[in-house]
Design an enzyme around this catalytic site. Sequence first.
Site, PDB file in Angstrom:
ATOM      1  N   GLU A  74       0.829  -1.211   0.000  1.00  7.74           N
ATOM      2  CA  GLU A  74       0.000   0.000   0.000  1.00  7.74           C
ATOM      3  C   GLU A  74       0.867   1.266   0.000  1.00  7.74           C
ATOM      4  OE1 GLU A  74      -3.191  -0.040  -0.527  1.00  7.74           O
ATOM      5  OE2 GLU A  74      -3.267  -2.231  -0.448  1.00  7.74           O
TER       6      GLU A  74
ATOM      7  N   ASP B 204       3.913  -4.391  -5.922  1.00  7.66           N
ATOM      8  CA  ASP B 204       4.578  -5.588  -5.372  1.00  7.66           C
ATOM      9  C   ASP B 204       6.096  -5.391  -5.378  1.00  7.66           C
ATOM     10  OD1 ASP B 204       2.147  -6.830  -5.156  1.00  7.66           O
ATOM     11  OD2 ASP B 204       2.458  -8.275  -6.774  1.00  7.66           O
TER      12      ASP B 204
END
Length: 489
Positions: free
Chosen positions: A137, A206
């Site tokens: 996030e 990621d």
Amino acid sequence: MQRLTRIGVLVASMCAPVLSAQDSPLILHPIDLPDIGDPAGALLTPTDERNLGRSLFLSLRESGDLLDDTLVNAYIQGLGDRLLASADSLGQRYYFFVVNEGSINAFAAPGGYIGIFTGLIEFADTEDELAAVMAHEIAHVTQRHMARTFEAAEQFSVPLAVAILSAVLLARGANSQVADAALFGGLAGSVQQKINFTRANEQEADRIGIGILGSAGFDPHYMGGFFARLERESRYYGEQAPEFLRTHPVNSNRVADALGRAEAWGKPKNPDPQVFELMRMRVQVLGSKDGRALLARLRDQKGALAPERRVAIRYGEALLLNQLAQYEEAARILESLLADDALRVPYYLARAESLLALGRADQALASLRQGMSLYPGDHTLTLALARASLSANDAEGAYRLLQAHNREGNADVDTWTLLAAAAAKSGHQVAAHEAQAEKYLLEDNRELAIQQLKQAQRAASDDYYARSRIATRLRELETAEEDDKKSRP
Ligand SMILES: [Zn+2]
């Protein structure tokens, strides 16, 4: 996990009126989107982004959607800060907070506001898994993925964006603040689509998240590992997949790619898994609607449990016994937990709670002070000690403690609220109004803050230094208020 079922139904029923028909809320693969790298709308400045994230945060708190627990919030913020210490955070401050909602979800609003759902904390197996989602996030924020979504929208205003985000993120309908329901529906649909970030955005998050995890000493294998586990376990729930999967579609490529990238970092081991176990237990207890049933379930856990898990269960028992007003037994468990491990702040807090309820205020205060001697200036212990002092009729002690704490730069809404109460009760009227004003400012309510400062000024009539201090602060706020009025259309 009944929780998933409940949330699945909630999403399906509440999203329906907001999203258009083609936006099935339970899609597990990304929707093909136009390139949002080239915004049609205006660029959001860092201030716009900050305002948007902050307004979203304040509106969630006001509507009671955030978990109001100093300890869990301090833990999440601390975990986030550990990740950021190594990340290229562009000098920005990040605010991590916990959304009190059982779905397995997390989101990154513009301006560094990152919300973690209690359902995600409960679902996480280890601290590394939780950290993996948080790092992912953080990367969405550093790459401005959501901010770009709003730049691509043709119409943008902070209130509209906040309404859309709360509706989309918490699966709610439009509220009355948004006058044009049709406009809202259309925009919410397109924002929902774009929050289901593109595959490229997800892989970017990621990849950057793995770097953040690795340099902060977490095991980055949990990035791919968490997504794979989430996907695997959600298969049992059929259509009612966790919210997070809907916005973060998993495929074997993505997992393999993430695991491959993690190789470069090795597999560091969490030196103290107990912290996470205690916090996850606390979240479970705070979120439980039937304390008695949870207590029975905890006591019923058999089989080979990791030692940290067993300790967390004892802690959970004590918290639940406090909830159920069985304070003697709770205090006894906490006593034995502390005898085994005297370094855990949560034990001191819970024991003080039992002792206060038993009318043993002196012992409660002593317990908190013992904790403070190990962790001087600890935020949660300080607030608890101030509260305990207040209820033991030592408002002056609470007032002095909080004044000193704030001078160290720890002030937040909770501290100012408590300080205002302690100051009022101990006869420091000027300080009470000033604290109230600072609290309102943190809640973005400048008008009320100005009112409080004017009252402080009247109360300070015979104190020259206080009067000039307040006058300076008042001038700052009034100037800011006028600048705002000028810039408003
Ligand atoms: Zn994502």
